[in-house]
Design a protein around this motif. Structure first.
Motif, short mmCIF file in Angstrom:
data_model
loop_
_atom_site.label_atom_id
_atom_site.label_comp_id
_atom_site.label_asym_id
_atom_site.label_seq_id
_atom_site.Cartn_x
_atom_site.Cartn_y
_atom_site.Cartn_z
N TYR A 218 38.12 29.56 45.55
CA TYR A 218 38.50 30.38 44.34
C TYR A 218 37.18 31.29 44.30
O TYR A 218 36.11 30.70 44.56
N GLU A 219 37.55 32.64 43.99
CA GLU A 219 36.20 33.45 43.76
C GLU A 219 36.82 34.39 42.42
O GLU A 219 37.92 34.66 42.16
N GLU B 279 46.69 32.78 42.85
CA GLU B 279 46.94 33.47 44.10
C GLU B 279 47.48 34.91 43.87
O GLU B 279 48.41 34.78 43.09
N GLU B 280 47.14 35.84 44.67
CA GLU B 280 47.54 37.07 44.34
C GLU B 280 49.04 37.12 44.70
O GLU B 280 49.42 36.52 45.84
N VAL C 72 40.69 33.82 41.93
CA VAL C 72 41.76 34.09 42.78
C VAL C 72 41.62 33.12 44.23
O VAL C 72 40.51 33.34 44.68
N LYS C 73 42.47 32.45 44.67
CA LYS C 73 42.12 31.55 45.85
C LYS C 73 42.16 32.61 47.00
O LYS C 73 42.82 33.36 47.32
N LYS C 74 41.16 32.46 47.80
CA LYS C 74 40.78 33.32 49.12
C LYS C 74 41.87 32.87 50.03
O LYS C 74 42.22 31.62 50.05
N LYS C 75 42.32 33.81 50.68
CA LYS C 75 43.43 33.61 51.77
C LYS C 75 42.70 33.33 53.05
O LYS C 75 41.49 33.57 53.41
N ASP C 76 43.20 32.05 53.61
CA ASP C 76 42.65 31.66 54.90
C ASP C 76 42.81 32.67 56.10
O ASP C 76 43.61 33.66 56.15
#
Length: 230
Positions: free
Chosen positions: A211-212, A156-157, A226-230
């Motif tokens: 993830y993307e 995650e960022e 990186v996991k996308k933020k909800d």
């Protein structure tokens, strides 16, 4: 050799190596005392129960996926060294970082030396690393020129600081969380098998579990997701 070594130890010595509670130690002490490396074996990929393997979900692989992993996936093991998915294994407990060496002083890293790496590069000159640091060390410590080694990072960022610039400490500004990274590693194997991926660049298409791929954080030696933020 490792089996003979483990069978030569008493219960307290084994428990010290395993670093576990009495229930687990007693189970594995019995396993090693009666172990037969030729009988009652289970395919390696179906034997491991960690989070990675749960998300890899080999129990519901289709025929094409089985053929793919047998050709392309290798499993690192403190006891067996390196395994193909369909190699038969007996139940055991012996982590790679365990302290103990049949040859004398040292640990299992000393015991295996460069043999795991040599076996791996005898098959390929392009390695995609989906292992934990405990196991990837068996390969990374021996890397030679001419061998491509790409590590997949799932994280995650985090908030950037002054040091978070390409090529500097703190880059990429991505933090990995143990359980989620293990889940993603298993999913990546499943993704590669289902897509029949033969070119490591195609792994960039992985988009599962939220993830993307992020080009700006990646490099020749790292694919960062990186996991996308909800």
């Amino acid at each position: 050799e490792l089996l003979d070594y483990m069978q030569s130890l008493d219960y307290s010595q084994c428990k010290t190596i395993w670093k576990c509670n009495d229930k687990i130690a007693e189970l594995n002490y019995r396993r090693f005392s009666k172990m037969d490396l030729e009988k009652s074996l289970t395919p390696a990929i179906l034997s491991y129960e960690g989070i990675q393997y749960q998300y890899m979900a080999p129990g519901v692989f289709e025929d094409g996926a089985w053929a793919y992993v047998q050709e392309h996936l290798r499993i690192l093991s403190g006891f067996y060294g390196i395994l193909r998915p369909l190699d038969g294994v007996a139940p055991y407990r012996l982590e790679m970082q365990a302290k103990g060496n049949p040859g004398g002083e040292g640990n299992l890293y000393d015991f295996w030396g460069d043999s795991i790496y040599k076996e791996l590069v005898s098959e390929t000159d392009c390695i995609v690393n989906l292992a934990s640091k405990e196991y990837s060390r068996c390969v990374e410590d021996w890397l030679e020129e001419g061998v491509e080694y790409i590590t997949c990072v799932f994280g995650e960022e985090k908030i950037r600081d002054d040091k978070s610039v390409p090529g500097k400490k703190g880059w990429p500004p991505v933090v990995q969380k143990g359980t989620q990274a293990k889940m993603a590693r298993g999913e990546m194997v499943r993704f590669a098998a289902q897509q029949d991926i033969r070119d490591r660049r195609e792994l960039r298409g992985f988009n599962r579990l939220g993830y993307e791929f992020r080009e700006e954080y990646s490099s020749e030696s790292q694919l960062v997701f990186v996991k996308k933020k909800d």
